[in-house]
Design a protein around this motif. Structure first.
Motif, PDB file in Angstrom:
ATOM      1  N   ALA A   1      -7.503   1.388  -0.950  1.00  0.00           N
ATOM      2  CA  ALA A   1      -7.839   0.000  -0.627  1.00  0.00           C
ATOM      3  C   ALA A   1      -6.604  -0.766  -0.174  1.00  0.00           C
ATOM      4  CB  ALA A   1      -8.489  -0.682  -1.822  1.00  0.00           C
ATOM      5  N   GLU A   2      -5.477  -0.538  -0.839  1.00  0.00           N
ATOM      6  CA  GLU A   2      -4.232  -1.202  -0.449  1.00  0.00           C
ATOM      7  C   GLU A   2      -3.806  -0.769   0.953  1.00  0.00           C
ATOM      8  OE1 GLU A   2      -2.419  -3.534  -1.865  1.00  0.00           O
ATOM      9  OE2 GLU A   2      -3.670  -3.710  -3.663  1.00  0.00           O
ATOM     10  N   LEU A   3      -3.950   0.511   1.241  1.00  0.00           N
ATOM     11  CA  LEU A   3      -3.606   1.018   2.579  1.00  0.00           C
ATOM     12  C   LEU A   3      -4.463   0.345   3.637  1.00  0.00           C
ATOM     13  CD1 LEU A   3      -2.230   3.101   4.501  1.00  0.00           C
ATOM     14  CD2 LEU A   3      -4.108   4.670   3.921  1.00  0.00           C
ATOM     15  N   ILE A   4      -5.770   0.297   3.400  1.00  0.00           N
ATOM     16  CA  ILE A   4      -6.688  -0.280   4.384  1.00  0.00           C
ATOM     17  C   ILE A   4      -6.412  -1.768   4.586  1.00  0.00           C
ATOM     18  CG2 ILE A   4      -9.124  -0.813   4.820  1.00  0.00           C
ATOM     19  CD1 ILE A   4      -9.796   1.840   3.381  1.00  0.00           C
ATOM     20  N   ALA A   5      -6.029  -2.456   3.505  1.00  0.00           N
ATOM     21  CA  ALA A   5      -5.751  -3.891   3.608  1.00  0.00           C
ATOM     22  C   ALA A   5      -4.679  -4.181   4.655  1.00  0.00           C
ATOM     23  CB  ALA A   5      -5.334  -4.431   2.251  1.00  0.00           C
ATOM     24  N   GLY A   6      -3.766  -3.232   4.842  1.00  0.00           N
ATOM     25  CA  GLY A   6      -2.718  -3.423   5.844  1.00  0.00           C
ATOM     26  C   GLY A   6      -3.215  -3.369   7.271  1.00  0.00           C
TER      27      GLY A   6
END
Length: 236
Positions: A108-113
């Motif tokens: 989720a953190e990766l996609i948020a970028g």
């Protein structure tokens, strides 16, 4: 060591081979089986979405059932939870894969970028049941998404005599647990025999999985330093 493999049958065979190569004796005890819904996946793909996300190789297996009907989507960005799922996506023909570090929260953190570039929601191709961590992470990061449940992991029924023979004849040394659901199912099956399994090691993919283990066995828990099979097997 006698090591219980609780993964679904397809994955369990690969894990068993790795265990044999490491000098261990695998004991296969698949706790769930996958029911695939490729028609749901196809309908979801036809809707507007900016990219795809998968947190299990099982979702990729569902997509592969579409055959040539998957071809128009193979160039889309696909976010995979970790290296194993990313490899499955690559083998299915996806060409633009971004791999996370192994957990739903990290994905989720990766996609948020990348979310600021999305012109439509992220399409999450999910199973049921599943951990909520990935979807919670997307919401926390204000990532627009839709979830499509494209497979079900259904429990396999075993009688107590069979479970006893698997776990105690002779006693197993360790059990590999890759998901919260498998940890829950294993503990349910093993409950009548826990006193006789006092020394068994619960080898868990992550803290999230380990939370399910009964308190009296917390001293027996080992948690992988990185959430993939290499991390799990390194603990044996």
């Amino acid at each position: 060591m006698r090591v219980v493999v609780t993964r679904p049958e397809n994955s369990a065979r690969r894990t068993a081979e790795r265990l044999r190569n490491l000098g261990h004796q695998p004991v296969l005890l698949p706790l769930t089986k996958a029911i695939h819904h490729p028609e749901i996946a196809e309908a979801a793909l036809s809707g507007p979405h900016a990219a795809l996300a998968v947190t299990s190789a099982e979702a990729v297996r569902v997509l592969s059932l579409l055959g040539e009907r998957l071809n128009p989507y193979l160039g889309q960005t696909l976010f995979a939870v970790g290296e194993t799922t990313a490899k499955a996506a690559e083998e299915a023909g996806f060409r633009n894969i971004r791999s996370g570090a192994g957990t739903g929260a990290e994905l989720a953190e990766l996609i948020a970028g990348y979310a600021s570039t999305f012109d439509a929601p992220l399409l999450y191709l999910a199973g049921k049941p599943r951990s909520p961590k990935f979807e919670e992470g997307l919401r926390t990061n204000d990532v627009p998404f839709v979830t499509s449940e494209v497979y079900d992991m259904t429990p396999i029924a075993y009688d107590e005599v069979f479970i006893r023979s698997i776990l105690l004849d002779p006693p197993v040394d360790a059990v590999l647990l890759y998901s919260r659901e498998n940890a829950r199912l294993f503990c349910d099956f093993a409950a009548p025999h826990l006193k006789e399994l006092a020394s068994v090691q619960f080898v868990c993919l992550s803290d999230n999985v380990a939370e399910i283990i009964p308190r009296e066995f917390h001293r027996n828990i080992k948690i992988a330093s990185h959430p993939d099979e290499d991390g799990v097997l390194a603990l044996l």
